[in-house]
Design an enzyme around this catalytic site. Structure first.
Site, mmCIF file in Angstrom:
data_model
loop_
_atom_site.group_PDB
_atom_site.id
_atom_site.type_symbol
_atom_site.label_atom_id
_atom_site.label_comp_id
_atom_site.label_asym_id
_atom_site.label_seq_id
_atom_site.Cartn_x
_atom_site.Cartn_y
_atom_site.Cartn_z
ATOM 1 N N CYS A 4 24.177 128.746 -10.588
ATOM 2 C CA CYS A 4 23.533 127.433 -9.648
ATOM 3 C C CYS A 4 23.794 127.728 -8.410
ATOM 4 C CB CYS A 4 24.814 126.520 -10.002
ATOM 5 S SG CYS A 4 24.319 125.266 -9.325
ATOM 6 N N CYS A 7 26.816 125.867 -6.651
ATOM 7 C CA CYS A 7 28.460 126.577 -7.344
ATOM 8 C C CYS A 7 28.782 127.640 -6.598
ATOM 9 C CB CYS A 7 28.536 126.425 -8.418
ATOM 10 S SG CYS A 7 28.641 125.519 -9.711
ATOM 11 N N ASP A 30 21.789 120.675 4.889
ATOM 12 C CA ASP A 30 20.385 121.218 4.206
ATOM 13 C C ASP A 30 19.148 122.455 5.492
ATOM 14 O OD1 ASP A 30 18.584 119.336 1.656
ATOM 15 O OD2 ASP A 30 17.500 120.620 3.409
ATOM 16 N N HIS A 46 30.395 120.772 -11.668
ATOM 17 C CA HIS A 46 29.335 121.242 -11.511
ATOM 18 C C HIS A 46 28.560 120.301 -12.732
ATOM 19 C CE1 HIS A 46 25.179 123.555 -12.010
ATOM 20 N NE2 HIS A 46 24.825 122.039 -13.406
ATOM 21 N N ASN A 86 17.592 112.902 -6.202
ATOM 22 C CA ASN A 86 16.255 113.563 -6.975
ATOM 23 C C ASN A 86 17.185 113.716 -7.465
ATOM 24 O OD1 ASN A 86 14.247 112.773 -4.326
ATOM 25 N ND2 ASN A 86 15.035 114.841 -3.046
ATOM 26 N N HIS A 97 21.971 121.097 -9.354
ATOM 27 C CA HIS A 97 23.383 120.386 -9.204
ATOM 28 C C HIS A 97 23.377 119.195 -8.753
ATOM 29 C CE1 HIS A 97 27.928 122.265 -8.352
ATOM 30 N NE2 HIS A 97 27.318 120.759 -7.367
ATOM 31 N N HIS A 99 23.208 116.007 -6.225
ATOM 32 C CA HIS A 99 23.283 116.060 -4.918
ATOM 33 C C HIS A 99 22.881 114.865 -4.708
ATOM 34 C CE1 HIS A 99 19.724 118.349 -5.728
ATOM 35 N NE2 HIS A 99 19.052 117.872 -4.981
ATOM 36 N N HIS A 101 21.427 113.563 -0.652
ATOM 37 C CA HIS A 101 20.499 113.630 0.654
ATOM 38 C C HIS A 101 21.293 112.473 1.754
ATOM 39 C CE1 HIS A 101 17.594 116.586 -0.608
ATOM 40 N NE2 HIS A 101 17.889 116.476 -1.691
HETATM 41 P P1 DGP Z 1 16.157 118.409 -4.028
HETATM 42 O O1 DGP Z 1 14.674 118.929 -3.720
HETATM 43 O O2 DGP Z 1 16.534 116.931 -4.105
HETATM 44 O O3 DGP Z 1 16.938 119.022 -5.454
HETATM 45 O O4 DGP Z 1 16.732 118.989 -3.010
HETATM 46 C C1 DGP Z 1 17.410 120.642 -2.242
HETATM 47 C C2 DGP Z 1 17.681 120.504 -0.798
HETATM 48 O O5 DGP Z 1 18.691 121.897 -1.437
HETATM 49 C C3 DGP Z 1 16.546 120.527 -0.500
HETATM 50 O O6 DGP Z 1 16.011 120.071 0.336
HETATM 51 C C4 DGP Z 1 16.624 122.300 0.378
HETATM 52 C C5 DGP Z 1 18.493 122.527 0.107
HETATM 53 N N1 DGP Z 1 18.371 124.157 0.171
HETATM 54 C C6 DGP Z 1 17.411 124.962 -0.640
HETATM 55 N N2 DGP Z 1 18.531 125.897 -0.978
HETATM 56 C C7 DGP Z 1 20.018 125.703 -0.218
HETATM 57 C C8 DGP Z 1 20.535 126.446 0.588
HETATM 58 O O7 DGP Z 1 20.215 127.579 0.196
HETATM 59 N N3 DGP Z 1 21.062 126.459 1.513
HETATM 60 C C9 DGP Z 1 21.181 125.047 1.905
HETATM 61 N N4 DGP Z 1 22.084 125.040 3.465
HETATM 62 N N5 DGP Z 1 19.819 124.270 2.350
HETATM 63 C C10 DGP Z 1 19.368 124.599 0.494
#
Ligand code: DGP
Length: 113
Positions: A4, A7, A30, A46, A86, A97, A99, A101
């Protein structure tokens, strides 16, 4: 759950810009910010998303919800902020996982999507 992404970020295997951590959640910026402040607040335990979050202890759920306004305050979002989680394919969830925003630092559009 070492396959993950979030994780692995929490474990320090993938770098992140951490902004907050407590017993229940980890928060970091992000990689693709949609607002001047765009923080991801993720559960320490998780679970795939909000649909699965009933598996978390009540203290964890409460802890995450308490952390979000604390992080918003630390980020200077006194004028308001938006929280989005989301959940599933129709919502375009891309990381499986739980989360949230946390978005702020500019006025948001008055529609959700
Ligand atoms: P969602 O689409 O709601 O599952 O959002 C996932 C978010 O995770 C997206 O806005 C981009 C962010 N994201 C994906 N990979 C990484 C990463 O490696 N590092 C960081 N900081 N954010 C990431």
């Amino acid at each position: 759950m070492n396959d993950c992404l979030f994780c692995r970020i929490m474990a320090g295997e993938i770098p992140s810009t951490k902004v907050y951590e407590d017993d229940f959640c980890y928060a970091f910026r992000d990689i693709n910010p949609q607002a001047p402040v765009h923080v991801l607040v993720i559960s320490k335990q998780h679970v795939g998303n909000l649909t699965e979050a009933a598996a978390l202890p009540d203290a964890a759920l409460a802890g995450i919800l308490r952390a979000i306004p604390e992080i918003a305050a630390r980020e200077g979002l006194g004028n308001g902020y938006r929280v989005v989680s989301n959940c599933g394919p129709d919502a375009c969830q891309s990381v499986q996982h739980l989360h949230f925003h946390l978005l702020g630092g500019r006025p948001m559009a008055d529609q959700m999507a």
